[in-house]
Design a protein around this motif. Sequence first.
Motif, PDB file in Angstrom:
ATOM      1  N   ASP A 164      11.424  -7.538   0.650  1.00  0.00           N
ATOM      2  CA  ASP A 164      10.135  -7.675   1.326  1.00  0.00           C
ATOM      3  C   ASP A 164       9.725  -6.363   1.990  1.00  0.00           C
ATOM      4  N   LEU A 165      10.719  -5.532   2.298  1.00  0.00           N
ATOM      5  CA  LEU A 165      10.468  -4.273   2.998  1.00  0.00           C
ATOM      6  C   LEU A 165      11.400  -3.201   2.467  1.00  0.00           C
ATOM      7  N   VAL A 166      10.853  -2.011   2.229  1.00  0.00           N
ATOM      8  CA  VAL A 166      11.646  -0.824   1.901  1.00  0.00           C
ATOM      9  C   VAL A 166      11.485   0.181   3.031  1.00  0.00           C
ATOM     10  N   LEU A 167      12.623   0.614   3.587  1.00  0.00           N
ATOM     11  CA  LEU A 167      12.634   1.711   4.555  1.00  0.00           C
ATOM     12  C   LEU A 167      13.075   2.967   3.825  1.00  0.00           C
ATOM     13  N   THR A 168      12.283   4.019   3.912  1.00  0.00           N
ATOM     14  CA  THR A 168      12.546   5.226   3.146  1.00  0.00           C
ATOM     15  C   THR A 168      12.285   6.456   3.998  1.00  0.00           C
ATOM     16  N   ALA A 169      12.911   7.552   3.630  1.00  0.00           N
ATOM     17  CA  ALA A 169      12.687   8.843   4.294  1.00  0.00           C
ATOM     18  C   ALA A 169      12.925   9.938   3.266  1.00  0.00           C
ATOM     19  N   GLY A 170      12.206  11.016   3.395  1.00  0.00           N
ATOM     20  CA  GLY A 170      12.399  12.137   2.490  1.00  0.00           C
ATOM     21  C   GLY A 170      11.491  12.068   1.270  1.00  0.00           C
TER      22      GLY A 170
ATOM     23  N   SER B 273       3.255  12.323   0.290  1.00  0.00           N
ATOM     24  CA  SER B 273       2.045  11.623  -0.143  1.00  0.00           C
ATOM     25  C   SER B 273       1.168  11.338   1.070  1.00  0.00           C
ATOM     26  N   SER B 274      -0.052  10.936   0.814  1.00  0.00           N
ATOM     27  CA  SER B 274      -0.947  10.562   1.896  1.00  0.00           C
ATOM     28  C   SER B 274      -0.372   9.365   2.650  1.00  0.00           C
ATOM     29  N   PRO B 275      -0.483   9.347   3.984  1.00  0.00           N
ATOM     30  CA  PRO B 275      -0.028   8.179   4.748  1.00  0.00           C
ATOM     31  C   PRO B 275      -0.690   6.885   4.301  1.00  0.00           C
ATOM     32  N   GLU B 276      -1.860   6.993   3.673  1.00  0.00           N
ATOM     33  CA  GLU B 276      -2.553   5.790   3.226  1.00  0.00           C
ATOM     34  C   GLU B 276      -1.818   5.085   2.089  1.00  0.00           C
ATOM     35  N   ARG B 277      -0.821   5.737   1.508  1.00  0.00           N
ATOM     36  CA  ARG B 277      -0.059   5.105   0.427  1.00  0.00           C
ATOM     37  C   ARG B 277       1.121   4.302   0.956  1.00  0.00           C
ATOM     38  N   PHE B 278       1.288   4.262   2.276  1.00  0.00           N
ATOM     39  CA  PHE B 278       2.356   3.499   2.906  1.00  0.00           C
ATOM     40  C   PHE B 278       1.752   2.442   3.826  1.00  0.00           C
ATOM     41  N   ASP B 279       2.541   1.435   4.116  1.00  0.00           N
ATOM     42  CA  ASP B 279       2.100   0.448   5.103  1.00  0.00           C
ATOM     43  C   ASP B 279       2.261   0.980   6.520  1.00  0.00           C
ATOM     44  N   LEU B 280       3.245   1.866   6.712  1.00  0.00           N
ATOM     45  CA  LEU B 280       3.470   2.464   8.022  1.00  0.00           C
ATOM     46  C   LEU B 280       4.256   3.757   7.841  1.00  0.00           C
ATOM     47  N   VAL B 281       3.908   4.768   8.607  1.00  0.00           N
ATOM     48  CA  VAL B 281       4.656   6.023   8.671  1.00  0.00           C
ATOM     49  C   VAL B 281       5.083   6.221  10.119  1.00  0.00           C
ATOM     50  N   VAL B 282       6.389   6.364  10.348  1.00  0.00           N
ATOM     51  CA  VAL B 282       6.935   6.640  11.680  1.00  0.00           C
ATOM     52  C   VAL B 282       7.327   8.113  11.699  1.00  0.00           C
ATOM     53  N   THR B 283       6.664   8.906  12.519  1.00  0.00           N
ATOM     54  CA  THR B 283       6.847  10.350  12.473  1.00  0.00           C
ATOM     55  C   THR B 283       6.975  10.924  13.877  1.00  0.00           C
TER      56      THR B 283
ATOM     57  N   ARG C 169       4.274  -7.165  -3.403  1.00  0.00           N
ATOM     58  CA  ARG C 169       4.767  -7.923  -2.247  1.00  0.00           C
ATOM     59  C   ARG C 169       5.550  -7.043  -1.273  1.00  0.00           C
ATOM     60  N   THR C 170       6.229  -6.051  -1.789  1.00  0.00           N
ATOM     61  CA  THR C 170       7.091  -5.212  -0.955  1.00  0.00           C
ATOM     62  C   THR C 170       6.264  -4.247  -0.120  1.00  0.00           C
ATOM     63  N   ARG C 171       6.554  -4.217   1.162  1.00  0.00           N
ATOM     64  CA  ARG C 171       5.900  -3.257   2.044  1.00  0.00           C
ATOM     65  C   ARG C 171       6.795  -2.021   2.199  1.00  0.00           C
ATOM     66  N   ILE C 172       6.159  -0.872   2.404  1.00  0.00           N
ATOM     67  CA  ILE C 172       6.889   0.396   2.480  1.00  0.00           C
ATOM     68  C   ILE C 172       6.661   1.024   3.845  1.00  0.00           C
ATOM     69  N   VAL C 173       7.763   1.364   4.511  1.00  0.00           N
ATOM     70  CA  VAL C 173       7.713   2.097   5.776  1.00  0.00           C
ATOM     71  C   VAL C 173       8.461   3.415   5.571  1.00  0.00           C
ATOM     72  N   HIS C 174       7.775   4.504   5.817  1.00  0.00           N
ATOM     73  CA  HIS C 174       8.343   5.842   5.631  1.00  0.00           C
ATOM     74  C   HIS C 174       8.635   6.447   6.995  1.00  0.00           C
TER      75      HIS C 174
END
Length: 473
Positions: A178-184, A212-222, A201-206
Amino acid sequence: MGGRPCGSCSHTAATEEREGTLDSAGRIGSRQLGTPGAGRDRVLRVMGRGGAFPEGLAGSAGLSTGREDARDRVSDPHECRGNEPAIPADRPRNPAPSGQDQACGDSPLTSPRVWLLIGEKAGDNTQLRALAKALGWSTTEKRCRYRRTELLTNRLLGTTLLGMIRARSDPLEPEWPDLVLTAGRRNEPIARWIARESGGRTRIVHVGRPWSSPERFDLVVTTPQYDLPASDRVLVVDMPLHGVRPEALAEAARSWRTQFVDLPRPRIAVLVGGPTGFIGFGKRTVVRLARESETLARWRGGSLLVTTSARTPSFAADLLERELTVPTRIYPHGGERNPYMAYLALADEFIVTGESASMLAEAAATAKPIHIFDPTREDGPWSRLRPRALGRLVREALGPRRMKRDPLGIPRALVEKGRARWLGEAPRNASRGTPQTDDLERAACAIRRLFPEARDGGAQAPSDASMTPKDGR
């Protein structure tokens, strides 16, 4: 956006009781360490070489003393505060969570399934593991290994696995998370591929800076060192996320407290990073680090606990050993038993090389005085001609705004806020650090808001086994 209750968070305020293990000076177990002893005329290594010691907190989840419920890690039990992004308005709400045929009115998702894309950078992996543990949801680590051509294929093809060596990576197959946490950078196409295969269905948090543009993720934590434009999908936290917690520090203090009783106090931990981007970190820099560290230790009448990291040049440990004459313990990168957490627990003050945001964040979490070493003084215009620096220069000149990075942005902010001072300033009492703000919980709360159908009551903290790094770190 201002603070407001997080509808999917249900927490209790147990943090204050846990943090009681820190005394008023920010020390853990220091009263049990005994009195200073001999050893003023020698420099000692405490570990041999071999193995793998990444920069920052290696495998922080594995250092925990036990399972933690997510409810124990929130500083405010009722509010998500700060600039938490809203759920993107143009992102359709998930259909049935993966693996379920959820119709309108059916029971909501109890605990989202989470995949962590584990790459080759220890700092990235530490942040992902800390965030997953704060969420307390069912978590699986997916180790990823990459081809040397990944930059070319990822930039040309976008959503693809061609940059990944699938035979050396963990399998990516249903049931989809349901969620992918990714970095790099290398993991971005992989995360998008998973979301595509899941039918959206899968949401992506970077975490960190996205290529890529932040708009391609559901959330960017920076963090502030990356110049990301304001967006409802971007959450800016003060420092990198980490897994340093009072209970882990207390356990490290109990395990190591007899190892350093012969060293005079204050014991000053020296956390050494290495070259990155435009920062060269050559021999002259290491010599200056040794001399400024020794000056502080002599003025304070104390000793040094030195540790290098994965980015530290191979010559640095030997050079530091030759240059330092005050009582010192040196842990060269790659020893079998890692005292890094013990250094955090038992040191009275810290010297941290300024380019390492992760080690700065971990030192700041102890609420002890921090001296920041500026590694850029030896770098001149020629430093931008190194191959790695040239690549960064081109990216920053030709790329979008988010590709720019201020490598000393976080250190400068700490100094400006009085939470640290530059090493080598006129001798005086060091600024005292403060415990980590609620950055980790703010990030976790923003992610929970992506899953309004989730129930906290069903969330289980990931087991020690599920959070153990597959690469042994």
